[in-house]
Design a protein around this motif. Structure first.
Motif, PDB file in Angstrom:
ATOM      1  N   LYS A  84       6.670 -45.208  31.031  1.00 21.82           N
ATOM      2  CA  LYS A  84       6.190 -45.743  29.754  1.00 21.82           C
ATOM      3  C   LYS A  84       6.437 -47.240  29.685  1.00 21.82           C
ATOM      4  N   LEU A  85       5.455 -47.945  29.164  1.00 21.81           N
ATOM      5  CA  LEU A  85       5.568 -49.388  28.917  1.00 21.81           C
ATOM      6  C   LEU A  85       5.309 -49.637  27.442  1.00 21.81           C
ATOM      7  N   ILE A  86       6.246 -50.294  26.771  1.00 28.67           N
ATOM      8  CA  ILE A  86       6.056 -50.719  25.382  1.00 28.67           C
ATOM      9  C   ILE A  86       5.739 -52.208  25.397  1.00 28.67           C
ATOM     10  N   THR A  87       4.630 -52.599  24.797  1.00 30.80           N
ATOM     11  CA  THR A  87       4.246 -54.004  24.779  1.00 30.80           C
ATOM     12  C   THR A  87       4.129 -54.500  23.338  1.00 30.80           C
ATOM     13  N   LEU A  88       4.720 -55.651  23.069  1.00 32.00           N
ATOM     14  CA  LEU A  88       4.750 -56.233  21.729  1.00 32.00           C
ATOM     15  C   LEU A  88       3.786 -57.395  21.633  1.00 32.00           C
ATOM     16  N   GLU A  89       3.019 -57.452  20.553  1.00 31.69           N
ATOM     17  CA  GLU A  89       2.057 -58.536  20.347  1.00 31.69           C
ATOM     18  C   GLU A  89       1.975 -58.870  18.858  1.00 31.69           C
ATOM     19  N   VAL A  90       2.068 -60.148  18.545  1.00 31.62           N
ATOM     20  CA  VAL A  90       2.071 -60.563  17.148  1.00 31.62           C
ATOM     21  C   VAL A  90       0.671 -60.560  16.543  1.00 31.62           C
ATOM     22  N   GLU A  91      -0.362 -60.773  17.366  1.00 33.27           N
ATOM     23  CA  GLU A  91      -1.734 -60.863  16.874  1.00 33.27           C
ATOM     24  C   GLU A  91      -2.452 -59.518  17.004  1.00 33.27           C
ATOM     25  N   GLN A  92      -2.922 -58.992  15.874  1.00 37.12           N
ATOM     26  CA  GLN A  92      -3.626 -57.711  15.898  1.00 37.12           C
ATOM     27  C   GLN A  92      -4.874 -57.777  16.764  1.00 37.12           C
ATOM     28  N   ARG A  93      -5.614 -58.895  16.711  1.00 36.49           N
ATOM     29  CA  ARG A  93      -6.846 -59.024  17.502  1.00 36.49           C
ATOM     30  C   ARG A  93      -6.553 -58.989  18.999  1.00 36.49           C
ATOM     31  N   HIS A  94      -5.441 -59.602  19.402  1.00 34.14           N
ATOM     32  CA  HIS A  94      -5.065 -59.558  20.815  1.00 34.14           C
ATOM     33  C   HIS A  94      -4.746 -58.116  21.226  1.00 34.14           C
ATOM     34  N   SER A  95      -3.974 -57.442  20.391  1.00 33.65           N
ATOM     35  CA  SER A  95      -3.568 -56.071  20.707  1.00 33.65           C
ATOM     36  C   SER A  95      -4.769 -55.141  20.775  1.00 33.65           C
ATOM     37  N   ASP A  96      -5.730 -55.327  19.854  1.00 30.24           N
ATOM     38  CA  ASP A  96      -6.932 -54.489  19.856  1.00 30.24           C
ATOM     39  C   ASP A  96      -7.727 -54.694  21.144  1.00 30.24           C
ATOM     40  N   LEU A  97      -7.829 -55.953  21.582  1.00 31.45           N
ATOM     41  CA  LEU A  97      -8.541 -56.242  22.826  1.00 31.45           C
ATOM     42  C   LEU A  97      -7.796 -55.640  24.013  1.00 31.45           C
ATOM     43  N   ALA A  98      -6.476 -55.769  24.011  1.00 31.69           N
ATOM     44  CA  ALA A  98      -5.674 -55.222  25.109  1.00 31.69           C
ATOM     45  C   ALA A  98      -5.832 -53.704  25.196  1.00 31.69           C
ATOM     46  N   LYS A  99      -5.889 -53.038  24.061  1.00 24.25           N
ATOM     47  CA  LYS A  99      -6.066 -51.583  24.073  1.00 24.25           C
ATOM     48  C   LYS A  99      -7.352 -51.188  24.790  1.00 24.25           C
ATOM     49  N   LYS A 100      -8.416 -51.941  24.531  1.00 25.24           N
ATOM     50  CA  LYS A 100      -9.693 -51.655  25.191  1.00 25.24           C
ATOM     51  C   LYS A 100      -9.566 -51.860  26.698  1.00 25.24           C
ATOM     52  N   ASN A 101      -8.913 -52.958  27.085  1.00 25.83           N
ATOM     53  CA  ASN A 101      -8.767 -53.254  28.512  1.00 25.83           C
ATOM     54  C   ASN A 101      -7.863 -52.246  29.213  1.00 25.83           C
ATOM     55  N   ILE A 102      -6.812 -51.832  28.533  1.00 25.30           N
ATOM     56  CA  ILE A 102      -5.901 -50.832  29.102  1.00 25.30           C
ATOM     57  C   ILE A 102      -6.609 -49.489  29.251  1.00 25.30           C
ATOM     58  N   GLU A 103      -7.442 -49.157  28.282  1.00 28.46           N
ATOM     59  CA  GLU A 103      -8.205 -47.903  28.358  1.00 28.46           C
ATOM     60  C   GLU A 103      -9.170 -47.937  29.536  1.00 28.46           C
ATOM     61  N   LYS A 104      -9.849 -49.071  29.727  1.00 27.26           N
ATOM     62  CA  LYS A 104     -10.777 -49.207  30.853  1.00 27.26           C
ATOM     63  C   LYS A 104     -10.044 -49.077  32.188  1.00 27.26           C
ATOM     64  N   ALA A 105      -8.785 -49.526  32.200  1.00 21.79           N
ATOM     65  CA  ALA A 105      -7.986 -49.450  33.425  1.00 21.79           C
ATOM     66  C   ALA A 105      -7.395 -48.059  33.638  1.00 21.79           C
ATOM     67  N   GLY A 106      -7.596 -47.151  32.679  1.00 18.92           N
ATOM     68  CA  GLY A 106      -7.100 -45.783  32.803  1.00 18.92           C
ATOM     69  C   GLY A 106      -5.600 -45.649  32.617  1.00 18.92           C
ATOM     70  N   LEU A 107      -5.025 -46.532  31.786  1.00 21.55           N
ATOM     71  CA  LEU A 107      -3.570 -46.565  31.643  1.00 21.55           C
ATOM     72  C   LEU A 107      -3.095 -46.288  30.214  1.00 21.55           C
ATOM     73  N   SER A 108      -3.985 -45.809  29.360  1.00 24.63           N
ATOM     74  CA  SER A 108      -3.634 -45.617  27.947  1.00 24.63           C
ATOM     75  C   SER A 108      -2.457 -44.678  27.750  1.00 24.63           C
ATOM     76  N   ASP A 109      -2.294 -43.710  28.645  1.00 20.15           N
ATOM     77  CA  ASP A 109      -1.214 -42.743  28.493  1.00 20.15           C
ATOM     78  C   ASP A 109       0.150 -43.332  28.820  1.00 20.15           C
ATOM     79  N   LYS A 110       0.161 -44.505  29.440  1.00 22.74           N
ATOM     80  CA  LYS A 110       1.429 -45.119  29.830  1.00 22.74           C
ATOM     81  C   LYS A 110       1.843 -46.283  28.931  1.00 22.74           C
ATOM     82  N   VAL A 111       0.921 -46.778  28.102  1.00 22.54           N
ATOM     83  CA  VAL A 111       1.189 -48.002  27.342  1.00 22.54           C
ATOM     84  C   VAL A 111       1.258 -47.718  25.845  1.00 22.54           C
ATOM     85  N   ASP A 112       2.333 -48.185  25.236  1.00 22.38           N
ATOM     86  CA  ASP A 112       2.588 -48.036  23.802  1.00 22.38           C
ATOM     87  C   ASP A 112       2.511 -49.429  23.170  1.00 22.38           C
TER      88      ASP A 112
END
Length: 226
Positions: A84-112
């Motif tokens: 499990k990886l927990i990642t902290l981000e202050v900007e909601q827009r950055h986090s929303d974009l990262a979620k999309k990129n992490i999903e495309k990379a097939g890693l959503s189950d590992k990233v919180d």
């Protein structure tokens, strides 16, 4: 020495040992598409983070500063199946974009993903007993780097690896009269690293396509060094 050689060698290393797949390339591209700054780590340093995660046999990773999720992908790929990886981000827009990129990379189950100020989230992680982490990567706003590091120690165990990016600032850390708050922040952190007896640490200068900077690498001591 011609400074262009550093960028060429960096590219050589990346092409040889840290080639970007489509998920990583798309993550970098997404920053331009959203008008966000291109301040992710380089491919070579992303691979370095991955190597450090493998070396430390990391099963739990904490990251401060998600941006588009580029370094997150490199780190998460080093985790075992149930890591499990927990990642902290202050900007909601950055986090929303990262979620999309992490999903495309097939890693959503590992990233919180956690959104908010790190100075507020870190005490919550401690209070909730979500540590200790095996590796902690700090690549967030620079003025509170020293405070982030102290929290990182509270979320560590003996043997935890703590890596902090951008601690040389193109050599600006040598200017003791600087008015740059980012430089002041890493100067305070570097001095803290010097005096802290809980870790064994060093700073590695980095040169390449993003010019001159450095990463601090600290390992929480397994035994009292005294």
């Amino acid at each position: 020495m011609n400074e262009q050689i550093f960028g060429k060698v960096d590219q050589y290393i990346s092409n040889l040992l840290a080639p970007e797949d489509q998920a990583l390339k798309d993550t970098i591209k997404s920053l331009d598409e959203e008008g966000f700054p291109q301040i992710s780590v380089t491919a070579n340093l992303g691979k370095f983070l991955q190597v450090m995660a493998v070396l430390s046999n990391a099963k739990k990773i904490l990251e401060l500063g998600t941006l588009a999720g580029y370094s997150t992908i490199w780190l998460a790929r080093a985790l075992p199946a149930h890591g499990k990886l927990i990642t902290l981000e202050v900007e909601q827009r950055h986090s929303d974009l990262a979620k999309k990129n992490i999903e495309k990379a097939g890693l959503s189950d590992k990233v919180d993903f956690r959104v908010g100020k790190a100075m507020e989230i870190l005490p919550q992680l401690i209070e909730n007993g979500e540590g200790p982490f095996d590796l902690i990567f700090i690549d967030a706003d620079k003025p509170p780097y020293a405070e982030y590091f102290e929290y990182a120690l509270s979320l560590s165990r003996p043997g935890t690896v703590i890596i902090c990016d951008n601690v040389i600032r193109e050599g600006k850390i040598l200017d003791e009269n600087t008015s740059d708050e980012k430089v002041k922040g890493v100067q305070r952190f570097n001095k803290l690293l010097q005096s802290n007896k809980k870790v064994t640490a060093t700073i590695i200068q980095t040169v390449g396509v993003k010019e001159h900077d450095g990463m601090a690498i600290a390992v929480v001591n397994r035994t009292d060094p005294s």
